[in-house]
Write an enzyme that holds these catalytic residues in place. Structure first.
Site, mmCIF file in Angstrom:
data_model
loop_
_atom_site.group_PDB
_atom_site.id
_atom_site.type_symbol
_atom_site.label_atom_id
_atom_site.label_comp_id
_atom_site.label_asym_id
_atom_site.label_seq_id
_atom_site.Cartn_x
_atom_site.Cartn_y
_atom_site.Cartn_z
ATOM 1 N N ASP A 36 0.841 -1.191 0.000
ATOM 2 C CA ASP A 36 0.000 0.000 0.000
ATOM 3 C C ASP A 36 0.879 1.244 0.000
ATOM 4 O O ASP A 36 1.887 1.304 0.698
ATOM 5 C CB ASP A 36 -0.899 -0.011 1.239
ATOM 6 C CG ASP A 36 -2.171 0.778 1.035
ATOM 7 O OD1 ASP A 36 -2.444 1.182 -0.117
ATOM 8 O OD2 ASP A 36 -2.892 0.992 2.015
ATOM 9 N N CYS A 78 -8.846 -2.873 -3.279
ATOM 10 C CA CYS A 78 -7.899 -3.026 -2.179
ATOM 11 C C CYS A 78 -8.693 -2.788 -0.894
ATOM 12 O O CYS A 78 -9.884 -2.511 -0.951
ATOM 13 C CB CYS A 78 -6.715 -2.073 -2.302
ATOM 14 S SG CYS A 78 -7.143 -0.344 -2.374
ATOM 15 N N ARG A 84 -4.178 1.651 -3.986
ATOM 16 C CA ARG A 84 -3.603 0.594 -4.824
ATOM 17 C C ARG A 84 -4.460 0.302 -6.049
ATOM 18 O O ARG A 84 -3.932 0.192 -7.162
ATOM 19 C CB ARG A 84 -3.405 -0.697 -4.044
ATOM 20 C CG ARG A 84 -2.196 -0.674 -3.152
ATOM 21 C CD ARG A 84 -2.077 -1.952 -2.390
ATOM 22 N NE ARG A 84 -2.966 -1.901 -1.231
ATOM 23 C CZ ARG A 84 -2.915 -2.713 -0.200
ATOM 24 N NH1 ARG A 84 -2.027 -3.688 -0.199
ATOM 25 N NH2 ARG A 84 -3.729 -2.582 0.807
#
Length: 90
Positions: A36, A78, A84
């Site tokens: 991340d 995500c 992401r």
């Protein structure tokens, strides 16, 4: 997912749920995790582009057999929320 004709789900985070329910609906789950807040590694980008290209090619084949093909959708998500999924799609 049914209404949008989702055929693939891409998880760019660690798995937080079982795939079984999606697989029962003939939706393929692709795990392409990366850190991340980071950029996706080249291996993830290659797999992502291969999936997109495969779906585009599949849609092109469908046009040859039907007058009005139904486009398929790739869902990308995500969990942590720092971007992401949109980074991969972009």
């Amino acid at each position: 997912f049914d209404r949008l004709n989702v055929k693939d789900v891409v998880r760019v985070c660690q798995p937080t749920y079982e795939k079984d329910v999606l697989l029962e609906k003939h939706i393929v789950v692709h795990d392409l995790p990366f850190q991340d807040g980071d950029v996706p590694p080249s291996s993830v980008i290659k797999e992502w582009l291969a999936l997109v290209n495969a779906r585009v090619a599949s849609a092109a084949e469908e046009v040859a057999f039907t007058e009005q093909p139904v486009p398929t959708t790739i869902a990308v998500h995500c969990v942590a929320g720092l971007g992401r999924a949109p980074v991969l799609v972009a």
